[in-house]
Motif scaffolding. Sequence first.
Motif, mmCIF file in Angstrom:
data_model
loop_
_atom_site.group_PDB
_atom_site.id
_atom_site.type_symbol
_atom_site.label_atom_id
_atom_site.label_comp_id
_atom_site.label_asym_id
_atom_site.label_seq_id
_atom_site.Cartn_x
_atom_site.Cartn_y
_atom_site.Cartn_z
ATOM 1 N N ILE A 173 7.183 -8.994 -9.021
ATOM 2 C CA ILE A 173 6.168 -9.907 -9.513
ATOM 3 C C ILE A 173 6.769 -11.169 -10.094
ATOM 4 N N SER A 174 8.106 -11.200 -10.248
ATOM 5 C CA SER A 174 8.716 -12.422 -10.740
ATOM 6 C C SER A 174 8.431 -13.535 -9.745
ATOM 7 N N CYS A 175 7.981 -14.654 -10.232
ATOM 8 C CA CYS A 175 7.631 -15.746 -9.325
ATOM 9 C C CYS A 175 8.862 -16.209 -8.569
ATOM 10 N N ALA A 176 8.657 -16.798 -7.448
ATOM 11 C CA ALA A 176 9.766 -17.339 -6.679
ATOM 12 C C ALA A 176 10.495 -18.369 -7.522
ATOM 13 N N SER A 177 11.792 -18.550 -7.254
ATOM 14 C CA SER A 177 12.588 -19.471 -8.056
ATOM 15 C C SER A 177 11.905 -20.814 -8.168
ATOM 16 N N SER A 178 11.862 -21.318 -9.390
ATOM 17 C CA SER A 178 11.206 -22.593 -9.606
ATOM 18 C C SER A 178 12.026 -23.711 -8.989
ATOM 19 N N TYR B 90 -17.071 -5.804 2.809
ATOM 20 C CA TYR B 90 -16.298 -5.820 1.575
ATOM 21 C C TYR B 90 -14.925 -5.215 1.858
ATOM 22 N N VAL B 91 -13.928 -5.756 1.208
ATOM 23 C CA VAL B 91 -12.573 -5.229 1.356
ATOM 24 C C VAL B 91 -12.059 -4.824 -0.018
ATOM 25 N N CYS B 92 -11.633 -3.582 -0.129
ATOM 26 C CA CYS B 92 -10.989 -3.112 -1.356
ATOM 27 C C CYS B 92 -9.504 -2.981 -1.068
ATOM 28 N N LEU B 93 -8.709 -3.887 -1.642
ATOM 29 C CA LEU B 93 -7.264 -3.847 -1.461
ATOM 30 C C LEU B 93 -6.659 -2.923 -2.511
ATOM 31 N N TYR B 94 -5.928 -1.932 -2.053
ATOM 32 C CA TYR B 94 -5.232 -1.016 -2.961
ATOM 33 C C TYR B 94 -3.739 -1.308 -2.861
ATOM 34 N N ILE B 95 -3.183 -1.960 -3.897
ATOM 35 C CA ILE B 95 -1.753 -2.234 -3.956
ATOM 36 C C ILE B 95 -1.080 -1.017 -4.583
ATOM 37 N N TYR C 239 -1.854 -12.670 -7.531
ATOM 38 C CA TYR C 239 -2.902 -11.812 -8.090
ATOM 39 C C TYR C 239 -2.513 -11.234 -9.463
ATOM 40 N N HIS C 240 -1.429 -11.748 -10.034
ATOM 41 C CA HIS C 240 -0.969 -11.292 -11.348
ATOM 42 C C HIS C 240 -0.824 -9.775 -11.404
ATOM 43 N N TYR C 241 -0.182 -9.236 -10.392
ATOM 44 C CA TYR C 241 0.101 -7.804 -10.370
ATOM 45 C C TYR C 241 0.967 -7.430 -11.558
ATOM 46 N N ASN C 242 0.586 -6.376 -12.248
ATOM 47 C CA ASN C 242 1.319 -5.902 -13.421
ATOM 48 C C ASN C 242 2.043 -4.605 -13.073
ATOM 49 N N PRO C 243 3.374 -4.616 -12.999
ATOM 50 C CA PRO C 243 4.105 -3.410 -12.596
ATOM 51 C C PRO C 243 3.967 -2.264 -13.590
ATOM 52 N N GLN C 244 3.595 -2.574 -14.822
ATOM 53 C CA GLN C 244 3.441 -1.512 -15.815
ATOM 54 C C GLN C 244 2.258 -0.610 -15.487
ATOM 55 N N THR C 245 1.261 -1.147 -14.783
ATOM 56 C CA THR C 245 0.131 -0.318 -14.373
ATOM 57 C C THR C 245 0.374 0.306 -12.996
ATOM 58 N N ILE D 205 -10.530 -8.783 -9.477
ATOM 59 C CA ILE D 205 -9.111 -8.562 -9.154
ATOM 60 C C ILE D 205 -8.535 -7.315 -9.811
ATOM 61 N N ASN D 206 -9.262 -6.712 -10.735
ATOM 62 C CA ASN D 206 -8.752 -5.511 -11.385
ATOM 63 C C ASN D 206 -9.868 -4.486 -11.537
ATOM 64 N N LEU D 207 -10.155 -3.794 -10.454
ATOM 65 C CA LEU D 207 -11.126 -2.707 -10.529
ATOM 66 C C LEU D 207 -10.516 -1.539 -11.300
ATOM 67 N N PRO D 208 -11.327 -0.764 -12.017
ATOM 68 C CA PRO D 208 -10.789 0.431 -12.682
ATOM 69 C C PRO D 208 -10.286 1.419 -11.643
ATOM 70 N N LYS D 209 -9.345 2.263 -12.029
ATOM 71 C CA LYS D 209 -8.803 3.218 -11.063
ATOM 72 C C LYS D 209 -9.858 4.260 -10.719
ATOM 73 N N PRO D 210 -9.878 4.741 -9.474
ATOM 74 C CA PRO D 210 -10.891 5.708 -9.037
ATOM 75 C C PRO D 210 -10.947 6.971 -9.889
#
Length: 454
Positions: free
Chosen positions: A13-18, A342-347, A414-420, A436-441
């Motif tokens: 999730i670290s952004c590409a080098s600035s 509708y599309v539900c993306l599961y990362i 999408y501001h993915y948080n690796p802690q979750t 962008i952040n649906l609760p987990k099923p």
Amino acid sequence: MKCYYFFLFFTLISCASSPRHGNNIKISIDVDELPEIGLGISTTEYDVRVIEFDSAKHGERIIDNAEAIYLTLHNGFSERKQIYAEKGDHIHLTFDGKKLHGTSKLTGDRPPITEYLSRWKAVFPSRNIYSLPLPEFETKLKEAIQENSRLLDSCENTLKKASKKFVKLEHARIKYLLGSVLLNYPYAHGWKKKEEIEANYYTTLENWIEEDKDYLDLQEYQNFITHACSFLSAQNEAKATTPYENVLQRIQYISRNFKQDEVIQYFISTWANEYVQRNGIVQIEELDKITREKLTNPELLSRYTDVYDSWVRIEPGNEAIDFFARDSTGKEFSLKDFRNQYVCLYIWQNVFPCIAEFSYLNKLTPLFKEKNIQLVNLSIEPKNEYWREVIRNKDIQTGTHLYLEKTREFLAGYHYNPQTIFQFILITPDGKIARINLPKPSSGEFEKYLSEQL
């Protein structure tokens, strides 16, 4: 195994080098064999990035916006090596790709400093120190700082020839590293209410604070000031009960009590950026107003607005960020292939919490059909072969399984948080963001949301 994946995915999730501007710090690496788990470089405990090697087994990392910085090389979990660099430095590392120790060679890195860092080891006082009254406690803590500074003192003249700035920073680093012991003093005494805290503890904490712009790149200094301001800000106010209240109190405290504007603006920028990066821009009007008013430094303000605008970009109703992924046969897919539903993306990744959610998703198949929802499982597993192996599991045969490409940019967008570990994103039939952040099923809230909102 889970830690292995967390280490790798945290880096994604670290952004590409600035963009490079002015002088920066460059680390280039050449290996005989590619590291089995991965070679990471961290500037803080949270910013660990795995080096991407090209076909010639060469990798680089560029670090901008740092006058001087301590870096840690991570050869998987087995080895760590600390180095130091200043703006304009180019450090070149070579090693066999298996072991840093014994095979690594560094050039251009101020050799005396690297030698010193390889020999220095932190020694913390025993927990018995917390049983002492505060004055005696502080005396013992200062003695521990002196003990940890002996190696630095013994080779100070040699180190100054390599960098006078390093010697100054290293004295501060040791002080504020041991300062974490001071921050733990109230907790060791069970002081949960501010009425229980000795008045002279606040004074002691204030006296430990130095305002010095040269220290701003020190992680130990940043940690100490952040936690000290959280503590001191509650001295005359109600204790913050939420992260949002806490960041506001810290900003208000440092604005009132610090003198150096460069230090004040740095911490306001850092705290505001961290909060917005993690939590988004919903109901942060007061924080946003204060931050924009206080940040008169154009570069710091620009960094904040970039983070803020990145959340504006993914507000509901905006065009969804596209992706490029392949199925197990190699066929390429993008978001446009799933239009008109509708599309539900599961990362997700190959760890138990992610895999466990598939059993709940499978039970929701009738609801997906009723609501015209296509479940698209986007894997961010580092190695394609591991993904191919796990999707053979009959227990996860639901939805469309795809292997995500260009992972870093997509996750950062999408501001993915690796802690979750995982993330669920809902996209409308016309390609707009719904959430962008649906609760987990497994929580039950996922099904409730889809049933009530669609």
